[in-house]
Motif scaffolding. Sequence first.
Motif, PDB file in Angstrom:
ATOM      1  N   PRO A 291      41.455  38.022  -5.628  1.00 40.79           N
ATOM      2  CA  PRO A 291      40.498  37.938  -4.525  1.00 40.79           C
ATOM      3  C   PRO A 291      39.404  39.000  -4.539  1.00 40.79           C
ATOM      4  CG  PRO A 291      42.454  39.014  -3.762  1.00 40.79           C
ATOM      5  CD  PRO A 291      42.716  38.617  -5.199  1.00 40.79           C
ATOM      6  N   ALA A 292      39.570  40.061  -5.325  1.00 43.36           N
ATOM      7  CA  ALA A 292      38.573  41.137  -5.346  1.00 43.36           C
ATOM      8  C   ALA A 292      37.602  40.885  -6.497  1.00 43.36           C
ATOM      9  CB  ALA A 292      39.261  42.487  -5.519  1.00 43.36           C
ATOM     10  N   PHE A 293      36.332  40.661  -6.155  1.00 42.02           N
ATOM     11  CA  PHE A 293      35.347  40.391  -7.200  1.00 42.02           C
ATOM     12  C   PHE A 293      33.954  40.746  -6.703  1.00 42.02           C
ATOM     13  CE2 PHE A 293      35.844  36.592  -4.679  1.00 42.02           C
ATOM     14  CZ  PHE A 293      34.554  36.130  -4.491  1.00 42.02           C
ATOM     15  N   ALA A 294      33.083  41.049  -7.642  1.00 41.18           N
ATOM     16  CA  ALA A 294      31.700  41.391  -7.314  1.00 41.18           C
ATOM     17  C   ALA A 294      30.767  40.214  -7.545  1.00 41.18           C
ATOM     18  CB  ALA A 294      31.247  42.587  -8.145  1.00 41.18           C
ATOM     19  N   GLU A 295      31.199  39.257  -8.349  1.00 41.14           N
ATOM     20  CA  GLU A 295      30.377  38.089  -8.646  1.00 41.14           C
ATOM     21  C   GLU A 295      31.285  36.929  -9.008  1.00 41.14           C
ATOM     22  OE1 GLU A 295      28.326  38.347 -12.545  1.00 41.14           O
ATOM     23  OE2 GLU A 295      29.393  40.233 -12.746  1.00 41.14           O
ATOM     24  N   MET A 296      30.741  35.724  -8.984  1.00 43.62           N
ATOM     25  CA  MET A 296      31.515  34.547  -9.373  1.00 43.62           C
ATOM     26  C   MET A 296      31.856  34.651 -10.864  1.00 43.62           C
ATOM     27  SD  MET A 296      31.777  32.782  -6.609  1.00 43.62           S
ATOM     28  CE  MET A 296      32.145  31.083  -6.969  1.00 43.62           C
ATOM     29  N   TRP A 297      33.070  34.246 -11.215  1.00 40.50           N
ATOM     30  CA  TRP A 297      33.468  34.218 -12.611  1.00 40.50           C
ATOM     31  C   TRP A 297      34.509  33.130 -12.795  1.00 40.50           C
ATOM     32  CZ3 TRP A 297      38.614  35.064 -13.671  1.00 40.50           C
ATOM     33  CH2 TRP A 297      39.354  35.752 -12.714  1.00 40.50           C
ATOM     34  N   GLY A 298      34.717  32.766 -14.023  1.00 43.84           N
ATOM     35  CA  GLY A 298      35.704  31.744 -14.345  1.00 43.84           C
ATOM     36  C   GLY A 298      35.985  31.762 -15.827  1.00 43.84           C
ATOM     37  N   PRO A 299      36.621  30.706 -16.343  1.00 43.18           N
ATOM     38  CA  PRO A 299      37.035  30.700 -17.739  1.00 43.18           C
ATOM     39  C   PRO A 299      35.866  30.727 -18.716  1.00 43.18           C
ATOM     40  CG  PRO A 299      37.341  28.539 -16.754  1.00 43.18           C
ATOM     41  CD  PRO A 299      36.989  29.479 -15.640  1.00 43.18           C
ATOM     42  N   TRP A 300      34.703  30.344 -18.274  1.00 47.40           N
ATOM     43  CA  TRP A 300      33.518  30.299 -19.129  1.00 47.40           C
ATOM     44  C   TRP A 300      32.805  31.646 -19.228  1.00 47.40           C
ATOM     45  CZ3 TRP A 300      34.205  28.344 -14.317  1.00 47.40           C
ATOM     46  CH2 TRP A 300      33.516  28.986 -13.307  1.00 47.40           C
ATOM     47  N   THR A 301      33.049  32.547 -18.301  1.00 45.01           N
ATOM     48  CA  THR A 301      32.244  33.758 -18.170  1.00 45.01           C
ATOM     49  C   THR A 301      32.350  34.718 -19.353  1.00 45.01           C
ATOM     50  OG1 THR A 301      32.637  33.528 -15.803  1.00 45.01           O
ATOM     51  CG2 THR A 301      31.567  35.533 -16.527  1.00 45.01           C
ATOM     52  N   PRO A 302      33.534  35.001 -19.899  1.00 44.84           N
ATOM     53  CA  PRO A 302      33.573  35.981 -20.997  1.00 44.84           C
ATOM     54  C   PRO A 302      32.663  35.610 -22.170  1.00 44.84           C
ATOM     55  CG  PRO A 302      35.786  35.596 -20.199  1.00 44.84           C
ATOM     56  CD  PRO A 302      34.894  34.575 -19.515  1.00 44.84           C
ATOM     57  N   GLU A 303      32.596  34.334 -22.525  1.00 49.87           N
ATOM     58  CA  GLU A 303      31.802  33.926 -23.675  1.00 49.87           C
ATOM     59  C   GLU A 303      30.328  33.697 -23.334  1.00 49.87           C
ATOM     60  OE1 GLU A 303      35.844  33.608 -24.214  1.00 49.87           O
ATOM     61  OE2 GLU A 303      34.782  32.259 -22.865  1.00 49.87           O
ATOM     62  N   ARG A 304      30.057  33.200 -22.157  1.00 46.36           N
ATOM     63  CA  ARG A 304      28.673  32.819 -21.824  1.00 46.36           C
ATOM     64  C   ARG A 304      27.817  33.969 -21.306  1.00 46.36           C
ATOM     65  NH1 ARG A 304      29.494  27.107 -18.697  1.00 46.36           N
ATOM     66  NH2 ARG A 304      30.579  26.040 -20.381  1.00 46.36           N
ATOM     67  N   THR A 305      28.338  34.717 -20.353  1.00 43.13           N
ATOM     68  CA  THR A 305      27.489  35.727 -19.713  1.00 43.13           C
ATOM     69  C   THR A 305      28.067  37.126 -19.760  1.00 43.13           C
ATOM     70  OG1 THR A 305      28.502  35.304 -17.557  1.00 43.13           O
ATOM     71  CG2 THR A 305      26.513  34.037 -18.107  1.00 43.13           C
ATOM     72  N   GLY A 306      29.326  37.252 -20.119  1.00 48.00           N
ATOM     73  CA  GLY A 306      29.992  38.548 -20.059  1.00 48.00           C
ATOM     74  C   GLY A 306      30.565  38.776 -18.674  1.00 48.00           C
ATOM     75  N   ILE A 307      31.479  39.715 -18.612  1.00 51.36           N
ATOM     76  CA  ILE A 307      32.213  39.932 -17.364  1.00 51.36           C
ATOM     77  C   ILE A 307      32.892  41.291 -17.449  1.00 51.36           C
ATOM     78  CG2 ILE A 307      34.355  38.897 -18.185  1.00 51.36           C
ATOM     79  CD1 ILE A 307      34.563  37.506 -15.462  1.00 51.36           C
ATOM     80  N   GLY A 308      33.323  41.809 -16.317  1.00 53.39           N
ATOM     81  CA  GLY A 308      34.046  43.070 -16.282  1.00 53.39           C
ATOM     82  C   GLY A 308      35.375  42.959 -17.015  1.00 53.39           C
ATOM     83  N   ALA A 309      35.902  44.096 -17.421  1.00 50.71           N
ATOM     84  CA  ALA A 309      37.126  44.128 -18.225  1.00 50.71           C
ATOM     85  C   ALA A 309      38.326  43.517 -17.501  1.00 50.71           C
ATOM     86  CB  ALA A 309      37.442  45.558 -18.641  1.00 50.71           C
ATOM     87  N   SER A 310      38.491  43.796 -16.219  1.00 54.00           N
ATOM     88  CA  SER A 310      39.666  43.275 -15.522  1.00 54.00           C
ATOM     89  C   SER A 310      39.611  41.754 -15.407  1.00 54.00           C
ATOM     90  CB  SER A 310      39.813  43.918 -14.147  1.00 54.00           C
ATOM     91  OG  SER A 310      38.650  43.723 -13.379  1.00 54.00           O
ATOM     92  N   GLU A 311      38.442  41.206 -15.106  1.00 51.36           N
ATOM     93  CA  GLU A 311      38.310  39.758 -15.009  1.00 51.36           C
ATOM     94  C   GLU A 311      38.504  39.104 -16.375  1.00 51.36           C
ATOM     95  OE1 GLU A 311      36.129  41.980 -13.814  1.00 51.36           O
ATOM     96  OE2 GLU A 311      36.155  41.671 -11.646  1.00 51.36           O
ATOM     97  N   GLU A 312      37.927  39.727 -17.407  1.00 52.89           N
ATOM     98  CA  GLU A 312      38.098  39.188 -18.755  1.00 52.89           C
ATOM     99  C   GLU A 312      39.573  39.168 -19.145  1.00 52.89           C
ATOM    100  OE1 GLU A 312      36.375  39.742 -23.263  1.00 52.89           O
ATOM    101  OE2 GLU A 312      36.250  41.449 -21.899  1.00 52.89           O
ATOM    102  N   MET A 313      40.307  40.210 -18.797  1.00 54.34           N
ATOM    103  CA  MET A 313      41.725  40.254 -19.153  1.00 54.34           C
ATOM    104  C   MET A 313      42.518  39.181 -18.422  1.00 54.34           C
ATOM    105  SD  MET A 313      41.836  42.204 -21.658  1.00 54.34           S
ATOM    106  CE  MET A 313      43.572  41.955 -21.945  1.00 54.34           C
ATOM    107  N   VAL A 314      42.159  38.857 -17.179  1.00 49.27           N
ATOM    108  CA  VAL A 314      42.838  37.752 -16.485  1.00 49.27           C
ATOM    109  C   VAL A 314      42.640  36.467 -17.274  1.00 49.27           C
ATOM    110  CG1 VAL A 314      42.827  36.291 -14.421  1.00 49.27           C
ATOM    111  CG2 VAL A 314      42.754  38.773 -14.181  1.00 49.27           C
ATOM    112  N   VAL A 315      41.406  36.181 -17.680  1.00 43.21           N
ATOM    113  CA  VAL A 315      41.119  34.966 -18.444  1.00 43.21           C
ATOM    114  C   VAL A 315      41.891  34.970 -19.761  1.00 43.21           C
ATOM    115  CG1 VAL A 315      39.308  33.668 -19.659  1.00 43.21           C
ATOM    116  CG2 VAL A 315      38.858  34.615 -17.373  1.00 43.21           C
ATOM    117  N   LEU A 316      41.858  36.072 -20.496  1.00 47.56           N
ATOM    118  CA  LEU A 316      42.524  36.130 -21.802  1.00 47.56           C
ATOM    119  C   LEU A 316      44.047  36.059 -21.687  1.00 47.56           C
ATOM    120  CD1 LEU A 316      40.336  38.823 -23.606  1.00 47.56           C
ATOM    121  CD2 LEU A 316      40.267  36.343 -23.899  1.00 47.56           C
ATOM    122  N   VAL A 317      44.620  36.765 -20.732  1.00 40.92           N
ATOM    123  CA  VAL A 317      46.080  36.725 -20.563  1.00 40.92           C
ATOM    124  C   VAL A 317      46.517  35.338 -20.095  1.00 40.92           C
ATOM    125  CG1 VAL A 317      48.019  37.652 -19.236  1.00 40.92           C
ATOM    126  CG2 VAL A 317      46.332  39.205 -20.220  1.00 40.92           C
TER     127      VAL A 317
END
Length: 186
Positions: free
Chosen positions: A42-68
Amino acid sequence: AIERLERTTADCGDPAERDRIVASYVPGIPGVPLSTVHFYCPAFAEMWGPWTPERTGIGASEEMVVLVARFLARRGAAVTVYGPVPDLCVADDVVYRPLPEFDHRERCDVLVSCRTPHLSQCHDLGCDRLYVWYQDAPGHEVPEFYAPEYQDRVTAYLMISEWQSREYARAYGIPLGKMAIVRNTH
């Protein structure tokens, strides 16, 4: 709701490289079965999802949620991520649901609460094991969330470094033995 499910494929490059990145991370989570895993983000600064790491980049914690989440799904887990996605979607066999759809009573084996310890206060959690995953330095949390009766409901607090573990232990009295180190790694 089923009609709204869309299968997307996020090109993350070489799958073996993805596995190397995430495999060094996931084994640090004690007792995670490969069955039903929910992430609550629930804690986020911007919208993100499964597409974000590859398309626009994202913070490390959000990226790790997607990768894990991807890693666990490839290993046979039924994974759902509740996060700031605009609509229900499925990517890499992970279900992504908008935050308002989260129900703490929903049945799952493991619930990973990202940056939010308040779920430990719920008496009717639907999970067998609750993990609270921190990516930040302490200082913004409500101390009452760390009372011993709530700590007892948390299987483990997931930290990204020894330093962070010591700081949370000092600030909130969480026993070091109740913490597991899981690193953000590439």
